[in-house]
Design a protein around this motif. Sequence first.
Motif, PDB file in Angstrom:
ATOM      1  N   ASN A 149     -24.362   6.154  31.041  1.00 10.98           N
ATOM      2  CA  ASN A 149     -25.787   6.036  32.052  1.00 10.98           C
ATOM      3  C   ASN A 149     -25.833   7.344  31.628  1.00 10.98           C
ATOM      4  O   ASN A 149     -26.937   8.214  31.026  1.00 10.98           O
ATOM      5  N   ALA A 150     -25.681   8.601  32.773  1.00 11.13           N
ATOM      6  CA  ALA A 150     -25.436   9.825  32.350  1.00 11.13           C
ATOM      7  C   ALA A 150     -25.289  10.683  31.021  1.00 11.13           C
ATOM      8  O   ALA A 150     -26.009  11.627  29.871  1.00 11.13           O
ATOM      9  N   LEU A 151     -24.395   9.895  30.344  1.00 11.54           N
ATOM     10  CA  LEU A 151     -24.548  10.492  28.291  1.00 11.54           C
ATOM     11  C   LEU A 151     -25.438   9.980  28.151  1.00 11.54           C
ATOM     12  O   LEU A 151     -25.643  10.887  26.622  1.00 11.54           O
ATOM     13  N   LEU A 152     -25.844   8.916  28.070  1.00  9.95           N
ATOM     14  CA  LEU A 152     -27.063   8.455  27.564  1.00  9.95           C
ATOM     15  C   LEU A 152     -28.670   9.112  27.617  1.00  9.95           C
ATOM     16  O   LEU A 152     -28.983   9.240  26.702  1.00  9.95           O
ATOM     17  N   ALA A 153     -29.349   9.456  29.228  1.00 10.72           N
ATOM     18  CA  ALA A 153     -29.824  10.527  29.208  1.00 10.72           C
ATOM     19  C   ALA A 153     -29.157  11.674  28.738  1.00 10.72           C
ATOM     20  O   ALA A 153     -30.225  12.451  28.652  1.00 10.72           O
ATOM     21  N   ASP A 154     -28.314  12.363  28.912  1.00  8.25           N
ATOM     22  CA  ASP A 154     -28.200  13.589  28.031  1.00  8.25           C
ATOM     23  C   ASP A 154     -28.490  13.580  26.958  1.00  8.25           C
ATOM     24  O   ASP A 154     -28.722  14.479  26.379  1.00  8.25           O
ATOM     25  N   ALA A 155     -28.071  12.789  26.178  1.00  8.41           N
ATOM     26  CA  ALA A 155     -28.019  12.336  24.184  1.00  8.41           C
ATOM     27  C   ALA A 155     -29.734  12.202  24.428  1.00  8.41           C
ATOM     28  O   ALA A 155     -30.037  13.254  23.439  1.00  8.41           O
ATOM     29  N   VAL A 156     -29.965  11.971  25.036  1.00 13.94           N
ATOM     30  CA  VAL A 156     -32.046  11.540  24.565  1.00 13.94           C
ATOM     31  C   VAL A 156     -32.808  12.564  25.396  1.00 13.94           C
ATOM     32  O   VAL A 156     -33.344  13.715  24.479  1.00 13.94           O
ATOM     33  N   LYS A 157     -32.093  13.797  26.109  1.00 12.23           N
ATOM     34  CA  LYS A 157     -33.042  14.944  26.562  1.00 12.23           C
ATOM     35  C   LYS A 157     -32.863  16.313  25.870  1.00 12.23           C
ATOM     36  O   LYS A 157     -33.748  16.569  25.444  1.00 12.23           O
ATOM     37  N   ARG A 158     -31.201  16.222  24.696  1.00 15.57           N
ATOM     38  CA  ARG A 158     -30.616  17.303  23.759  1.00 15.57           C
ATOM     39  C   ARG A 158     -31.309  16.272  22.368  1.00 15.57           C
ATOM     40  O   ARG A 158     -31.028  17.442  21.111  1.00 15.57           O
ATOM     41  N   GLY A 159     -32.253  15.249  22.455  1.00 17.80           N
ATOM     42  CA  GLY A 159     -33.413  15.231  20.832  1.00 17.80           C
ATOM     43  C   GLY A 159     -31.861  14.823  20.067  1.00 17.80           C
ATOM     44  O   GLY A 159     -32.252  14.790  18.835  1.00 17.80           O
ATOM     45  N   ALA A 160     -31.038  13.639  20.577  1.00 17.14           N
ATOM     46  CA  ALA A 160     -29.917  13.595  19.340  1.00 17.14           C
ATOM     47  C   ALA A 160     -30.550  11.810  18.950  1.00 17.14           C
ATOM     48  O   ALA A 160     -30.618  11.673  19.870  1.00 17.14           O
ATOM     49  N   SER A 161     -30.016  12.061  17.192  1.00 14.69           N
ATOM     50  CA  SER A 161     -30.723  10.964  16.975  1.00 14.69           C
ATOM     51  C   SER A 161     -29.098  10.198  17.261  1.00 14.69           C
ATOM     52  O   SER A 161     -29.239   8.592  16.474  1.00 14.69           O
ATOM     53  N   ASP A 162     -27.724  10.307  17.536  1.00 23.10           N
ATOM     54  CA  ASP A 162     -26.581   9.021  17.351  1.00 23.10           C
ATOM     55  C   ASP A 162     -25.518   9.581  18.516  1.00 23.10           C
ATOM     56  O   ASP A 162     -25.353  10.747  18.326  1.00 23.10           O
ATOM     57  N   ILE A 163     -24.951   9.439  19.006  1.00 19.15           N
ATOM     58  CA  ILE A 163     -23.713   8.996  19.938  1.00 19.15           C
ATOM     59  C   ILE A 163     -23.105   8.386  19.707  1.00 19.15           C
ATOM     60  O   ILE A 163     -22.732   7.111  19.615  1.00 19.15           O
ATOM     61  N   HIS A 164     -21.880   9.333  19.130  1.00 23.22           N
ATOM     62  CA  HIS A 164     -20.521   8.392  18.568  1.00 23.22           C
ATOM     63  C   HIS A 164     -18.980   8.466  19.632  1.00 23.22           C
ATOM     64  O   HIS A 164     -19.123   9.770  20.654  1.00 23.22           O
ATOM     65  N   PHE A 165     -19.009   7.408  19.957  1.00 23.73           N
ATOM     66  CA  PHE A 165     -17.821   7.081  21.064  1.00 23.73           C
ATOM     67  C   PHE A 165     -16.706   7.002  19.985  1.00 23.73           C
ATOM     68  O   PHE A 165     -16.415   5.860  19.588  1.00 23.73           O
ATOM     69  N   GLU A 166     -15.743   8.151  20.417  1.00 20.44           N
ATOM     70  CA  GLU A 166     -15.387   7.476  18.894  1.00 20.44           C
ATOM     71  C   GLU A 166     -13.371   7.899  19.999  1.00 20.44           C
ATOM     72  O   GLU A 166     -12.893   9.232  20.222  1.00 20.44           O
ATOM     73  N   PRO A 167     -12.571   7.445  19.737  1.00 22.66           N
ATOM     74  CA  PRO A 167     -11.329   6.679  19.990  1.00 22.66           C
ATOM     75  C   PRO A 167      -9.682   8.014  19.074  1.00 22.66           C
ATOM     76  O   PRO A 167     -10.495   7.102  18.186  1.00 22.66           O
ATOM     77  N   GLU A 168      -9.105   8.610  19.891  1.00 19.26           N
ATOM     78  CA  GLU A 168      -8.683   9.079  18.826  1.00 19.26           C
ATOM     79  C   GLU A 168      -7.309   8.332  19.146  1.00 19.26           C
ATOM     80  O   GLU A 168      -6.968   7.672  20.789  1.00 19.26           O
ATOM     81  N   GLU A 169      -5.695   9.410  18.548  1.00 15.80           N
ATOM     82  CA  GLU A 169      -4.608   8.391  19.058  1.00 15.80           C
ATOM     83  C   GLU A 169      -4.488   8.910  20.940  1.00 15.80           C
ATOM     84  O   GLU A 169      -4.323   8.259  21.495  1.00 15.80           O
ATOM     85  N   GLY A 170      -4.661   9.967  21.239  1.00 11.41           N
ATOM     86  CA  GLY A 170      -4.192  10.566  22.517  1.00 11.41           C
ATOM     87  C   GLY A 170      -5.802  10.525  23.761  1.00 11.41           C
ATOM     88  O   GLY A 170      -5.230  10.920  24.981  1.00 11.41           O
TER      89      GLY A 170
END
Length: 569
Positions: free
Chosen positions: A187-208
């Motif tokens: 919820n905090a990430l979604l709220a932070d992204a909207v406040k900062r005017g983001a158009s997309d939020i990426h959750f990207e898993p890497e190897e570690g």
Amino acid sequence: MNSSKQTLRIGELLVQKGVVSPDQVRIALIEQKKNRDHLGKILVRLGFATEAIILDVLGGALGQQKADFSKVVVDSEAIKLIPKDLARRFHILPLTFEANRNRLTLAMADTFNVVALDRIAALLGGNTDIVPLMAGEAEIEKAIDQFYGFELSVDGILQEIETGEIDYESLEADSEEYSQPVVRLVNALLADAVKRGASDIHFEPEEGFLRFRYRIDGVLRQVRSLHKNYWSAIAVRLKVMSGMDIAETRAPQDGRIGLSLSGRAIDFRVPTLPTVHGENIVLRVLDRQKGIVPIGELGLEQDILDLLKLMVARPEGLLLVTGPTGSGKTTTLYSILSHLNTETVNIMTLEDPVEYPMGMIRQTSVNEAVRLDFASGVRSMLRQDPDIILVGEIRDEDTAAMAFRAAMTGHQVFSTLHANSALGAIPRLIDMGIRPDIMAGNIIGILAQRLVRKLKEVCMESYDPSPIERRILGLVPEDNGRFIYRVAEEFQHAEHQGYAGRVALMELLKFNREMDDLIARGATQRELTDAARQDGFKALAEVAVQRVLEGQTSIDEVSRVVDLTGRVV
């Protein structure tokens, strides 16, 4: 209005709506004389009605909005403004605080409690705009227990996660879910992204590790990273919120989340994609408030704006908008529809999915489950007496054929098409199976669009362009001493990298009789380009160079989205 009259009218209203009977109101009034409580509260306590139903009826009658706690994401900044004991005493919950507008949205059990509103106003200094929303007392009490006493900031939650254990079962539980830090983190990430005017939020898993990135003004920026051990819990939470199958991890899925953030309704489109390191999830932010921009506020030059208005005034024909994902095609189309939206026309849309609800417009989502695709949807729409049709995207021959059929039978049709330029859309349509003689006379025009970031005045510096830049900009020896602008070095690594907001670059190809004749006889791309230029057509590269020379953006930013190599001659 005195208390007895207000109580009587509330009772009458609930009887009229069939919520309670006259006898039940009389019983509640007798009880009210004993303890002087609110009539609605007594009706709930006696079991005659539920709090939610009473709030819905009263909210509709009084013209007040109801706070939906199942969808609202509480702002940590708002929670800090009002102490817990004050919130409990007055049965209020701070929901969102918009610092730029100095506005606080509150959920209140009694939105007419002047004492509470005065106390909050005094606490905040007296110059804060307070927006009250109706909510049930029991809901507010439960929410106070949930939100107060738990860390709500992204940094604090990450620290809490890294030092604690994850209870996966609680991620799906409805009760006491805020005790689970992963729930609060999402919820905090979604709220932070909207406040900062983001158009997309990426959750990207890497190897570690897990990378969080926001796309702001068209550019991806890494904002957080987390150990990969926590990704499965975050993925489960996102799937629960968007209605996906949490057990399915090997096949792509699509979902949707609807929340109230920063005081307004925000939708998120949520697709998942399996990768070698786990499921990749990207949330597209659909902010209804930003989605519909008046056509005059698109940032177009006056001559292009006037030409666009002239083109959409044609009663029939097809107008195409081309450009890559995230180039503002949907915003432009909605602006055009908003410009044409009056009671005298019937506008119908077919989208995948509907992104921004609009009043007076019949909007339909493509639904593969019931075999409603673009082609069959347009066929059905033509039986609904439309004047204007929006087809979300022309993807195949069937959709293209139906769009042209609608345009040929007296309808205005708007759609998007994947092509690199306005003129590049013509061979793309031919490749889809549309005959040149069908195109001729039925296309109003083609608009190709890109978005570039605007330079912030405080972050930019002037400089003398290099020889290669002078050739790109078309500067001649007489222009010696002509400066252009770029981001100053000290601002290049700032959060917004020296830019603020975006401006549209558009090339607008208007179809006239000469252009129709050339297309019908299969003219070459060069012949079409020459004819368009004679009619005043400006290519994207020309428009981009003009914006650089005006000091609105930099040549580095323009070259990121527009091919300028053709100008190096």
